[in-house]
Design a protein around this motif. Structure first.
Motif, short mmCIF file in Angstrom:
data_model
loop_
_atom_site.label_atom_id
_atom_site.label_comp_id
_atom_site.label_asym_id
_atom_site.label_seq_id
_atom_site.Cartn_x
_atom_site.Cartn_y
_atom_site.Cartn_z
N GLU A 1 -4.28 4.45 -6.43
CA GLU A 1 -3.92 3.20 -5.75
C GLU A 1 -4.90 2.07 -6.06
OE1 GLU A 1 -4.27 6.13 -4.19
OE2 GLU A 1 -2.41 6.58 -3.15
N SER A 2 -6.19 2.40 -6.14
CA SER A 2 -7.19 1.35 -6.36
C SER A 2 -7.15 0.82 -7.79
CB SER A 2 -8.58 1.87 -6.03
OG SER A 2 -8.90 2.95 -6.90
N GLY B 1 0.82 -1.21 0.00
CA GLY B 1 0.00 0.00 0.00
C GLY B 1 0.85 1.26 0.00
N LYS C 1 2.31 1.71 -3.48
CA LYS C 1 1.32 2.23 -4.42
C LYS C 1 1.05 3.71 -4.18
CE LYS C 1 -1.55 -1.75 -5.61
NZ LYS C 1 -2.92 -2.28 -5.54
N SER C 2 0.88 4.10 -2.93
CA SER C 2 0.57 5.50 -2.64
C SER C 2 1.74 6.42 -2.93
CB SER C 2 0.11 5.66 -1.19
OG SER C 2 1.15 5.32 -0.31
N GLN D 1 -2.62 -5.21 0.76
CA GLN D 1 -1.95 -3.91 0.89
C GLN D 1 -1.08 -3.82 2.14
OE1 GLN D 1 -2.43 -1.65 -1.67
NE2 GLN D 1 -3.58 -3.32 -2.57
#
Length: 144
Positions: free
Chosen positions: A33-34, A22, A25-26, A48
């Motif tokens: 991210e989604s 997570g 991704k962020s 995540q």
């Protein structure tokens, strides 16, 4: 870590082993991210909260990145490698799409000449034409 995209571009990501999927991704795909799918060694990284260390992602590993199409996409992270020419929606034209109709036309021409110019076709040629027709018919029905 190397982030590799579908258009064969790569980006170097600096991450620590205790960072989670997570966080990765962020950090590199803010706001998306989604929509981002990360794949490592053929495995989709869905959890995540898992750390990179627990996934055995070490220095210079390659993570494949795919941005799924979503209605809430603010800015595209990847350039769209779509076709350059205009096409009808839902009807991509390529070599594979036109292969079955092309083979059917060639077979129809073969049968036309077989019927109208019977004297040019020997028995083995006729049997071969029948065999190819049966094979193509099974393949066409098997694919569709």
């Amino acid at each position: 870590i190397r982030l590799k995209f579908l258009n064969d571009t790569e980006e170097v990501a600096v991450a620590r082993p205790e960072d989670t999927v997570g966080i990765l991704k962020s950090k590199y795909f803010p706001g998306q991210e989604s929509q981002m799918k990360l794949i490592y060694r053929g495995q989709l990284l869905q959890d995540q909260a898992r750390t990179l260390r627990s996934l055995r992602i070490t220095d210079n590993c390659v993570i494949h990145c795919h941005r799924s199409r979503g209605a809430t996409a603010a800015t595209p992270a990847l350039p769209d490698p779509g076709p350059a020419g205009p096409t009808a929606p839902g009807l991509p034209l390529g070599g594979g799409t036109l292969m079955v109709p092309t083979v059917m036309v060639v077979l129809a021409l073969g049968w036309y000449f077989r019927i109208n110019y019977r004297q040019l076709f020997t028995a083995p040629a006729t049997v071969s034409l029948i065999g190819v027709t049966v094979l193509v018919t099974f393949l066409a029905f098997g694919v569709y």
